[in-house]
Write a protein that holds these residues in place. Sequence first.
Motif, short mmCIF file in Angstrom:
data_model
loop_
_atom_site.label_atom_id
_atom_site.label_comp_id
_atom_site.label_asym_id
_atom_site.label_seq_id
_atom_site.Cartn_x
_atom_site.Cartn_y
_atom_site.Cartn_z
N GLY A 1 15.84 -46.04 -2.46
CA GLY A 1 16.34 -44.89 -1.73
C GLY A 1 17.69 -44.40 -2.18
N ILE A 2 18.16 -44.86 -3.35
CA ILE A 2 19.45 -44.42 -3.87
C ILE A 2 19.24 -43.18 -4.73
N PRO A 3 19.95 -42.08 -4.48
CA PRO A 3 19.80 -40.89 -5.31
C PRO A 3 20.26 -41.14 -6.74
N VAL A 4 19.35 -40.97 -7.69
CA VAL A 4 19.66 -41.24 -9.10
C VAL A 4 19.27 -40.02 -9.95
N THR A 5 20.16 -39.63 -10.83
CA THR A 5 19.88 -38.59 -11.81
C THR A 5 19.87 -39.25 -13.18
N LEU A 6 18.77 -39.09 -13.92
CA LEU A 6 18.65 -39.72 -15.24
C LEU A 6 18.71 -38.66 -16.33
N ALA A 7 19.53 -38.92 -17.34
CA ALA A 7 19.56 -38.11 -18.56
C ALA A 7 18.97 -38.96 -19.68
N ALA A 8 17.87 -38.50 -20.25
CA ALA A 8 17.18 -39.25 -21.29
C ALA A 8 16.34 -38.28 -22.11
N MET A 9 15.59 -38.82 -23.06
CA MET A 9 14.76 -38.00 -23.93
C MET A 9 13.38 -38.64 -24.04
N VAL A 10 12.33 -37.80 -24.01
CA VAL A 10 10.96 -38.26 -24.24
C VAL A 10 10.35 -37.40 -25.34
N GLY A 11 9.21 -37.85 -25.86
CA GLY A 11 8.51 -37.09 -26.87
C GLY A 11 7.58 -36.06 -26.26
N ASP A 12 7.08 -35.18 -27.11
CA ASP A 12 6.15 -34.15 -26.61
C ASP A 12 4.72 -34.64 -26.71
N ASP A 13 4.45 -35.72 -25.99
CA ASP A 13 3.13 -36.33 -26.00
C ASP A 13 2.73 -36.72 -24.58
N GLU A 14 1.53 -37.26 -24.44
CA GLU A 14 1.04 -37.66 -23.12
C GLU A 14 1.94 -38.71 -22.48
N GLN A 15 2.43 -39.64 -23.30
CA GLN A 15 3.31 -40.69 -22.78
C GLN A 15 4.59 -40.09 -22.22
N THR B 1 4.99 -37.18 -20.87
CA THR B 1 4.66 -36.57 -19.57
C THR B 1 4.58 -37.64 -18.49
N ARG B 2 3.91 -38.75 -18.80
CA ARG B 2 3.78 -39.84 -17.83
C ARG B 2 5.14 -40.45 -17.48
N LEU B 3 6.00 -40.60 -18.48
CA LEU B 3 7.31 -41.19 -18.25
C LEU B 3 8.10 -40.36 -17.23
N ARG B 4 8.06 -39.06 -17.37
CA ARG B 4 8.77 -38.19 -16.44
C ARG B 4 8.12 -38.20 -15.06
N GLU B 5 6.79 -38.17 -15.02
CA GLU B 5 6.07 -38.15 -13.74
C GLU B 5 6.32 -39.42 -12.95
N ASP B 6 6.28 -40.58 -13.60
CA ASP B 6 6.45 -41.84 -12.88
C ASP B 6 7.84 -41.95 -12.27
N LEU B 7 8.85 -41.52 -13.01
CA LEU B 7 10.22 -41.53 -12.49
C LEU B 7 10.35 -40.58 -11.30
N SER B 8 9.77 -39.40 -11.44
CA SER B 8 9.85 -38.40 -10.36
C SER B 8 9.17 -38.91 -9.10
N GLU B 9 8.03 -39.56 -9.25
CA GLU B 9 7.31 -40.08 -8.09
C GLU B 9 8.10 -41.16 -7.37
N ALA B 10 8.95 -41.88 -8.11
CA ALA B 10 9.78 -42.91 -7.49
C ALA B 10 10.98 -42.32 -6.77
N GLY B 11 11.24 -41.02 -6.99
CA GLY B 11 12.36 -40.36 -6.33
C GLY B 11 13.53 -40.04 -7.23
N CYS B 12 13.37 -40.29 -8.54
CA CYS B 12 14.46 -40.05 -9.50
C CYS B 12 14.51 -38.57 -9.88
#
Length: 318
Positions: A53-67, A69-80
């Motif tokens: 429940g701690i508000p966290v903002t993450l700055a990072a980089m992912v590739g333009d692939d399915e993985q 997309t999943r990396l961003r979605e999983d973090l967002s679902e956790a509340g990040c």
Amino acid sequence: MTARIAAIGLTSWDRIIVTDHYPEAGSYAIVRKTLEQSGGTTANTAHALSLLGIPVTLAAMVGDDEQGTRLREDLSEAGCDVRYVRVRTGEPSDTGMIVVSGLLGETDRTIFWQQGARLRMGDALPINEIFEHDLVILDVDDERLRRFVVDLPMHVSPRTRILGTLTYLPELPPRDAMDIALRYNYLVGNERELRYVTRTDATDQAISSLRARMSGADTRMAAISLGARGCVIMTLDETIHVPGYPVDVVDTTGAGDAFAAGIALGIVNNRPLEEIGRIGNALGALSIRALGARAGLPTRDELIAFLGDDSAFTPLEP
């Protein structure tokens, strides 16, 4: 008000292989299980804090692939907050092949790192917004970017507090690694990493060496994980050993990242040193109860039940 934390670093896609033993060169091992899931050192820490429940903002980089997309979605679902987890066109996402070998309670872990899209010097970072957070976790592997970010507060935001990890410093010459480590306000790592940056052979020597160098440095506190033995929390004035929690080890992947999350939680809530170590140990212990870096991470209620009270979430006045 709940403290806000920003993190700058890596997110990776983990491919996990489970075997009964790690094979010797020229031999083989039977694969008992495989799975894939989101990972990456900084993202694991951000995910752990978000689940609490701690508000966290993450700055990072992912590739333009399915993985990616999943990396961003999983973090967002956790509340990040993933607004600054950006996509690098034309590159695959960073990937780790992780071999978990051994039987329950005696497992070991080997990582094969296939480097992909990661933050590097020259990438756009929302520095002003990041530095407005109560704590900034810095965990990048690009040396130039790390030096740039760690030197910025004195010029643009003196109130900013940086928690830096030792994770990628052993890739540098020890002298350079120690120079960067002492620029962090708070330092988190494990004993192997600490021995490297202090150029010592024993953990006790490494702790003494770091404490001696903290005089006149930016580092006001260091938290060093000792694995099953707990952790050491040190300042210039004192060193405290905080015992660990006995748990059945399933997989140690991400334990250090969870430990860092616990230390960060204790810092932003201004808890006493021993309690900061206790929170870090608890997050680390709970994280190794399941396969993968995130499957064992606790919710807020689970951590409170494990610790026996909710003091970890109660801010104290400075």
